[in-house]
Motif scaffolding. Sequence first.
Motif, short mmCIF file in Angstrom:
data_model
loop_
_atom_site.label_atom_id
_atom_site.label_comp_id
_atom_site.label_asym_id
_atom_site.label_seq_id
_atom_site.Cartn_x
_atom_site.Cartn_y
_atom_site.Cartn_z
N VAL A 48 0.77 -1.15 -0.05
CA VAL A 48 -0.01 -0.03 0.18
C VAL A 48 0.99 1.16 0.09
CG1 VAL A 48 -1.68 1.29 1.22
CG2 VAL A 48 -1.97 -1.21 1.29
N ASN A 49 0.65 2.03 -1.10
CA ASN A 49 1.48 3.32 -1.26
C ASN A 49 0.49 4.31 -1.14
OD1 ASN A 49 4.04 1.83 -1.72
ND2 ASN A 49 3.37 1.66 -3.82
N VAL A 50 1.02 5.42 -0.28
CA VAL A 50 -0.09 6.49 -0.08
C VAL A 50 0.91 7.72 -0.14
CG1 VAL A 50 -1.63 7.91 1.63
CG2 VAL A 50 -1.10 5.32 1.92
N TYR A 51 0.43 8.42 -1.24
CA TYR A 51 0.77 9.96 -1.62
C TYR A 51 0.36 11.22 -1.12
CZ TYR A 51 3.29 7.02 -4.89
OH TYR A 51 4.23 5.81 -5.58
N PRO A 52 0.23 11.70 0.23
CA PRO A 52 -0.50 12.67 0.77
C PRO A 52 -0.40 14.04 0.15
CG PRO A 52 1.13 11.48 2.41
CD PRO A 52 1.51 10.96 0.99
N ASP A 103 5.57 15.59 -10.34
CA ASP A 103 6.50 15.17 -9.32
C ASP A 103 7.30 13.67 -10.08
OD1 ASP A 103 8.54 14.84 -7.61
OD2 ASP A 103 6.82 14.65 -5.97
N SER A 104 8.50 13.63 -10.53
CA SER A 104 9.12 12.52 -10.69
C SER A 104 10.12 12.03 -10.01
CB SER A 104 9.37 12.37 -12.29
OG SER A 104 10.29 13.39 -12.40
N VAL A 105 10.54 12.89 -8.99
CA VAL A 105 11.65 12.89 -8.02
C VAL A 105 11.45 11.53 -7.30
CG1 VAL A 105 13.05 13.66 -6.30
CG2 VAL A 105 12.00 15.10 -8.10
N TYR A 157 4.08 5.62 3.41
CA TYR A 157 3.82 7.20 3.16
C TYR A 157 4.83 7.89 2.10
CZ TYR A 157 -0.23 6.32 5.92
OH TYR A 157 -1.60 5.87 6.50
N ILE A 158 4.51 8.36 0.86
CA ILE A 158 5.47 9.00 0.22
C ILE A 158 5.27 10.54 -0.04
CG2 ILE A 158 6.41 8.74 -2.11
CD1 ILE A 158 5.57 5.75 -2.19
N GLN A 159 6.01 11.10 0.45
CA GLN A 159 6.01 12.52 0.41
C GLN A 159 7.36 13.43 0.65
OE1 GLN A 159 3.29 14.21 3.56
NE2 GLN A 159 3.79 12.37 4.86
N LYS A 160 7.43 14.37 -0.22
CA LYS A 160 8.92 15.20 -0.13
C LYS A 160 9.08 15.55 1.21
CE LYS A 160 8.83 17.08 -4.79
NZ LYS A 160 8.76 18.26 -5.67
N GLU A 161 8.04 16.30 1.97
CA GLU A 161 8.39 16.77 3.16
C GLU A 161 6.82 16.20 3.96
OE1 GLU A 161 7.11 21.28 2.38
OE2 GLU A 161 9.11 20.85 2.52
N THR A 162 6.96 16.15 5.20
CA THR A 162 5.76 15.95 5.90
C THR A 162 4.34 16.88 5.82
OG1 THR A 162 7.01 14.87 7.57
CG2 THR A 162 4.96 15.27 8.02
#
Length: 760
Positions: free
Chosen positions: A254-258, A264-266, A278-283
């Motif tokens: 399970v991948n979550v992008y908040p 965004d391809s980084v 949980y996948i996000q650049k910053e919280t």
Amino acid sequence: MKQYQLFKYICSLLVLGVFYSCSITKHIPEDERLYTGASITIESDSIIRNEAGLKSELETVLRPEPNSKFLGMHLGLYYYYKNQKENPGFINRWLYKQIGQEPVYQSDVETYEIEDLLLNRLENRGFFYSRATSAFTETENKASLNYTLTVPKPYRMASYKMDSMPVSIHETMKALVAESPFENGMRFDLNSMKLERQRLDKELKAKGYFNFNNSFLIFEADTNQYNNKSFDLFLKLKNEVPKKSLIPYKISKVNVYPNYEVSDSVSITPNRFNEKNYIQKETFFKPKYLDPFIVFHEGAYYNPDDSRNTARRLSTIGAYKYVNIQYKELDTLADDNLGLLEANIYLSPLNKRALKAELQVVTKSNSFAGPALTVTLSNRNLFGGGETFNITPKVGYEKQLGGGQNSGNSSLELGLQNELIFPRVLFPIKIKDNFFKYAIPKTKTSLSIDYLNRSDLYALLSGTALFGYSWDANKYVTHEINPISVSYTELLKTTPEFEDILNNDPFLRRSFEQQFIAGLTYGFTFNEMLNAQKKHQFFFNFTFDIAGNTISLFGKDQGAENPKTFLGFEYAQYAKADIDFHYHFNFGKEQVIAARLFGGYGLAYGNSDVIPFVKQYYSGGPYSVRAFNIRSLGPGTYNPDSDTTDGDFVFDKTGNIRLEANLEYRFPIVSFLKGAVFADAGNIWNSKENPIYNGKDKFGSDFISELGMGAGIGLRVDIQSFVIRFDLAAPFHDPALPKGERFNFDVGSPILNFAIGYPF
């Protein structure tokens, strides 16, 4: 007087419509008859179960439909004929474009085609080898049609069995077939078989069969074993069904992008929390607060209901514009009887800040009019947990117009509300996340202050603090409870005129002296109005408000004749309950019969002998009994013109009991214009007599004869659920008049109501 002339004009139009619609027969060609519709007669040598339902279904294939009527008038047909003239005129051409209908004649009916359709529907319901005949009933210029259906004994099911299936689905399907609603002896029914396929598909999907489709299933009926119109029904799979459609799938990741952005391809390193990535650049959104909204997890079988629930729950946070859940199949050779899925939850946030302004022009029955401006500044996801902070300043100014003695008086209102909403439960004791299965409650806190200055009466300052919860128990039920509800009101100044009013109404003075209100409120709402497809819609709301009980434990005694105080403030103690019931019957095209019942009662006790003014009931106005101005009805049979020496002493007509009933017929006119015909009844009373009303305000067994009643017509501009409403109503029963004179339909004094939205 203008309102009376408008009322007379609309009535004259209806009379002319009846006269003109009766003249259409002279336009029917000599060799034609106007087709008025068809009926069905069923003849059978056996009892047909649910014959009425069968007949209703058969009637859906009857074609063509006859010309429609409105209140018995062929208005559409009339304007069609009018438009055939050489110079029909602008108004007739416009009305023809809006409501005109071409005539349907007897020659337009293809009876043989309809007979074939009727026989097809009968075969789909197990009545094979039926027969159909038809015959017209003719008059001088009209014709109706009757279809006679000769229906033999239907075929009935002897058994329902599952044919052989692959090992990966055999046991699951066997258990589902055993739960089938099919019963031995049921009539052959093609629609029931379609519903059974849909049921099986839904149940299989809930058990992880990600790629299954109900079109893979077929039914075969075998009558060879019987000679008494019985059959065996077999459930089979079609040939060459893909193997991946017959195996269950589990969620492996399970991948979550908040804070998802398409561009965004980084590559981002996932933050692992509760077996989710949980996948996000910053919280942007803290995983511990977002995780409870997601109801599926790694290792669980795929279930579309879990996906829908998760998407709905995430949407209620108020921080996201889009919620997109996608599943990706993973190649695996580990087990041919089990597939694996990767679940990706893409969340696109709303703007961090938002500004909304609302400008209103307010008009009231006391001749006050003026603008009001409300501005709301929202800050979303304030602390990284989906919180929303709203700050709402408000300013309103009203001036009393007209040539009366109070002309020129003004009213200024200033307000500021601060609201902080948490999309979770804030409670000293931790509540399990799965306790609220449909939706997670929201915790709402608010603090507001309002200043009101009426130049002719008083200046008032009030403050309110609120802490509570709201949540949806299911699609239709909502709960709202505020365990902390505190308000404080203080009269900053009063004019001599207002002091005279208070001196002559001790009940009103007492209601203003109760400055401090602290208690609990609860609301329950059942709302089916959201489902526009339902023929019968119900709405029920119950609210309960109780104040003063808790702080009475800490109240300070001020003597036998004086009320107790808390922190130096006199506090109110009361209980109040309301019941509001709505019913909508939807029939025809956009035609609705709407009904409403309301009942409310408030009881002052303990530290209070009267309910605070802001909690009392009033009657009349655009959302109440529309034939009476707002706050002008009641209480009871009180009449300010004859029951007091000076009507100005009556500040506002209020009471602690309220009963109301409304009935309304709504219909389309043209495009976004809707019409209505309605009747209202209601009034307010006091359970304890107020001396200023001379004993005419007390509720008693004769309350029905004390109801204010009125009727009228309405015009509504309905543009995508935004409704501007005009209702013209006149009273036909005024409780303020003496007995024997109350029934009088006073069409010469109608009241024009302007409002936003439907009344109920």
